[in-house]
Enzyme design. Structure first.
Site, short mmCIF file in Angstrom:
data_model
loop_
_atom_site.label_atom_id
_atom_site.label_comp_id
_atom_site.label_asym_id
_atom_site.label_seq_id
_atom_site.Cartn_x
_atom_site.Cartn_y
_atom_site.Cartn_z
N GLY A 137 0.21 -5.01 -8.11
CA GLY A 137 -1.07 -4.34 -8.30
C GLY A 137 -0.99 -3.28 -9.39
O GLY A 137 -0.05 -2.51 -9.44
N ASN B 138 8.20 -3.21 -4.45
CA ASN B 138 9.45 -3.66 -3.82
C ASN B 138 9.72 -5.15 -4.07
O ASN B 138 10.89 -5.57 -4.11
CB ASN B 138 9.48 -3.32 -2.34
CG ASN B 138 8.19 -3.66 -1.64
OD1 ASN B 138 7.36 -4.40 -2.17
ND2 ASN B 138 7.99 -3.10 -0.46
N THR C 200 3.70 1.89 -7.34
CA THR C 200 2.77 1.39 -6.32
C THR C 200 1.85 2.49 -5.81
O THR C 200 2.29 3.61 -5.57
CB THR C 200 3.48 0.74 -5.11
OG1 THR C 200 2.48 0.42 -4.11
CG2 THR C 200 4.51 1.65 -4.46
N ILE C 201 0.58 2.16 -5.64
CA ILE C 201 -0.36 3.15 -5.11
C ILE C 201 -0.14 3.34 -3.61
O ILE C 201 -0.59 4.32 -3.04
CB ILE C 201 -1.85 2.76 -5.34
CG1 ILE C 201 -2.22 1.50 -4.57
CG2 ILE C 201 -2.17 2.63 -6.81
CD1 ILE C 201 -3.74 1.26 -4.52
N ASP C 202 0.56 2.41 -2.98
CA ASP C 202 0.77 2.49 -1.54
C ASP C 202 1.86 3.48 -1.16
O ASP C 202 2.00 3.84 0.00
CB ASP C 202 1.13 1.11 -0.97
CG ASP C 202 -0.02 0.13 -1.10
OD1 ASP C 202 0.23 -1.05 -1.41
OD2 ASP C 202 -1.17 0.56 -0.89
N GLY D 239 -4.64 0.11 1.77
CA GLY D 239 -3.43 0.42 2.52
C GLY D 239 -3.28 -0.62 3.61
O GLY D 239 -4.00 -0.60 4.60
N ARG D 240 -2.37 -1.57 3.37
CA ARG D 240 -2.22 -2.68 4.31
C ARG D 240 -1.22 -2.33 5.41
O ARG D 240 -1.46 -2.56 6.58
CB ARG D 240 -1.73 -3.92 3.55
CG ARG D 240 -1.86 -5.23 4.30
CD ARG D 240 -1.80 -6.41 3.34
NE ARG D 240 -2.96 -6.46 2.47
CZ ARG D 240 -4.15 -6.95 2.84
NH1 ARG D 240 -4.33 -7.41 4.05
NH2 ARG D 240 -5.15 -6.97 1.98
N ARG E 284 -7.54 2.37 -7.76
CA ARG E 284 -6.35 2.23 -8.59
C ARG E 284 -6.69 2.04 -10.06
O ARG E 284 -5.80 2.10 -10.91
CB ARG E 284 -5.50 1.05 -8.09
CG ARG E 284 -6.09 -0.32 -8.37
CD ARG E 284 -5.24 -1.44 -7.78
NE ARG E 284 -5.70 -2.74 -8.24
CZ ARG E 284 -5.38 -3.90 -7.69
NH1 ARG E 284 -4.60 -3.92 -6.62
NH2 ARG E 284 -5.84 -5.04 -8.17
#
Lengths: 403, 403
Positions: free
Chosen positions: B14, B109, B137-139, B182-183, B298
């Site tokens: 992403g 990752n 990553t935005i997460d 956000g998963r 994002r």
């Protein structure tokens, strides 16, 4: 107005990013008049007037007013109440009880109608009340006005959001649907088109309530764009409707629900999801995403048009000058000068010409599922200074090595 | 590395608002080395490597690279491909065919795992290939790292969006639900809490995937907040799930669908709508709105953390120095200095410690449907300079006039 004049200001309807500029404009301009005794603000619009829920803004520091002016959303709170004649009598009763002789209401076309009725009530009671409506709406749907305060900033947010959505879509191609606020008028949705700079940029398709939405035609459009660009960005108004004026959100829900088998994803209340599901189901594309920006379009802090800020401020100031200097009632309207570069000028128009009336996009702004150059020229100067720009790498392909 | 060294950089997963800072960091740092022969970029990540779809960035002007660095979303394009061993062999084959001896992959990752496998393939073939993974990553869910590039800017967007949503909700009270990306990890959703400055500010409730979501408890929370404040702002992750790890979006759909009578509004794919429908249906509140910000979190152009920009840039530069100066392979990791004010430092960690691993919010960051001070302290310095502030009018009520 006599000495020790008391005025009242309130904010109605949906908030905008610059509605407090208008509030500050009213308060600061009124306080310049030597005969000003008090400046009241009503909490939550006309509801606050009826409940006598007033804030004394007479000695609110100019410094704090300036900071509040930069803060989005109605600092005095707002209301969705739509007063009828009886309600307006209650408004007038509170106004008279407090000896208020100037009433300034910042809002949309419903608010203009409230001001009109209250003005009538005051005249019938032979009570000296100056009544001024100050324009406000992100929908840009007030008549007479070239555009309305709140719209340019919301448009700027939509432009920056779709610039980003386009870049994201270039990066990970697929179909992206952004649902923009707009129940009857598509100005805010159409604004997304100004996110484009390159011929291949999205949004590639723009659907507004002014045009009948046909699902088959929509799917054909998406397919055409996917075949041309390998990706597709769509801007669509919340209020799109079919030929029978039925909101698409409702229509699609029934359709998808009826055809639902085990493996078809059910759409629901979310228009974005339903349009996405229809695309996946009927065109077979896998990477399809829809988002509904929602309230953030009108409330996001940190994305505002400086042109909008200045004009919202001026509309408030002008309202006060019309009332207190020229002793007139009406609605402040914003007009565009015809020559030289862009500039706004202000007039006081008749309340009945704006009250309760809605304007929609004129045909010359739309062409197919897109906007015209005329619309781009119309909106561009309103977006303000320093709209960010997107940059791309140069194109220097490396020769492939066979085998 | 020999003279006329060729390196390759690509972006995976992403996109973020600062991923091009990392790209610029790699390209500009590499070009400082005198033995650099060529710098290639692969279009659309590993897919571009396999297809030999390369851009020659060797003579890309520094000026344009700086502008691209400020542009959100992967300038080289990205991919969702998750290479297995066979795919990685294809990657290595292209890399070797072009005589590339430095491979830099900016991603999450999964991308780290790709780098790990390609590095193995090169070692087995006895081919001198420096392999570096650069975090993104935005997460915020990479292990080892204190935080990851892309997250602070997305968090800043979420903060500014919820500041606005809170102001809007004060202005027109009701229930507002903002669905945040956000998963598995709730860092980005939790960030919304930093929108608060006053004790009564929202978001009042924060729901993250790390905690089991119970619909009844949720309704109880909303009721409690409504009774206390007369309004309620909720931040909720897209990935919230029940005790059986089933996504709420699915659960609620089945429930509402089964109970659907003529007048119950069907929820659907949109979590925001379904939570809203449940509130309307079970608690009876009328003014309930939910929005799914989506990709704009994002990709929005014009809302970025300068801290994030600098760190994304540095991560790219550091990666090149580890590879070309220290001749090492690994993943660049970002750490927080423990003393004085906030500062970041960089290390090169083992690829296997990051590859394919996910981090979630530690328990000390969460308390009930909210975050702790520890989380606030953690995030605050990452948001960057000049986060806008909201200001309110003073409170000077006017006495009511009886009768």
């Amino acid at each position: 107005m006599s000495d020790s004049t008391k005025i009242l200001v309130a904010q109605g309807g949906g908030p905008t990013a610059v509605i407090n500029q208008s509030l500050a404009g009213v308060v600061l301009e009124a306080r310049k008049f030597p005969n000003i005794g008090a400046v009241y603000g009503a909490y939550h619009g006309v509801r606050g007037i009826v409940d006598q829920n007033f804030a004394d803004l007479t000695r609110e520091s100019a410094e704090n007013l300036e900071r509040v002016a930069q803060t989005p959303s109605s600092a005095l709170g707002s209301t969705r109440d739509k007063p009828d004649a009886k309600y307006c009598q209650e408004i007038f009763k509170s106004v008279r009880a407090h000896g208020i002789t100037g009433f300034f209401y910042i809002g949309g076309n419903d608010s203009a109608d409230t001001v009109r009725i209250v003005s009538q009530a005051a005249q019938e009671a032979n009570y000296p009340l100056r009544c001024i409506h100050i324009p406000k709406t992100i929908d840009n749907d007030l008549t007479i006005n070239d555009h309305t305060p709140g719209f340019p900033s919301a448009a700027r947010f939509v432009v920056q959001a779709f610039m980003g959505a386009n870049l994201d879509n270039i990066s990970l191609p697929g179909v992206y649907i952004g649902v923009v606020m707009g129940r009857h008028a598509g100005f805010l949705t159409a604004a997304a088109a100004l996110a484009r700079s390159d011929a291949s940029d999205g949004p590639h398709l723009v659907y507004v309530p002014e045009q009948v939405f046909d699902t088959d035609a929509f799917l054909g459009d998406v397919k055409r764009v996917m075949e041309k660009h390998g990706r597709c960005v769509v801007a669509v108004s919340e209020g799109i409707a079919d030929a029978k004026h039925q909101a698409i959100a409702t229509t699609l829900a029934k359709t998808v629900e009826k055809d639902a088998h085990g493996n078809v994803q059910l759409g629901g209340g979310a228009l974005a999801d339903m349009l996405g599901d229809t695309i996946k189901d009927r065109l077979g594309y896998k990477r399809v995403r829809g988002d509904t920006f929602g309230y953030v379009q009108r409330s996001f802090i940190g994305c505002v048009s400086d042109v909008d800020q200045r004009e919202a401020r001026a509309a408030g100031e002008q309202g006060v000058r019309y009332a207190m200097q020229e002793k007139r009632d009406g609605t402040v309207t914003i007009h565009r000068t015809e020559s030289g570069g862009y500039a706004a000028r202000y007039e006081l128009s008749a309340l009945e010409d704006v009250a309760g009336k809605t304007r929609i996009m004129p045909p010359e702004f739309l062409q197919g599922p897109d906007v015209t150059d005329a619309f781009r020229q119309y909106l561009k100067p309103l977006l303000g200074s320093n709209v960010p720009q997107a940059y791309r790498l140069g194109r220097n392909p490396v020769a492939k090595i066979p085998g």
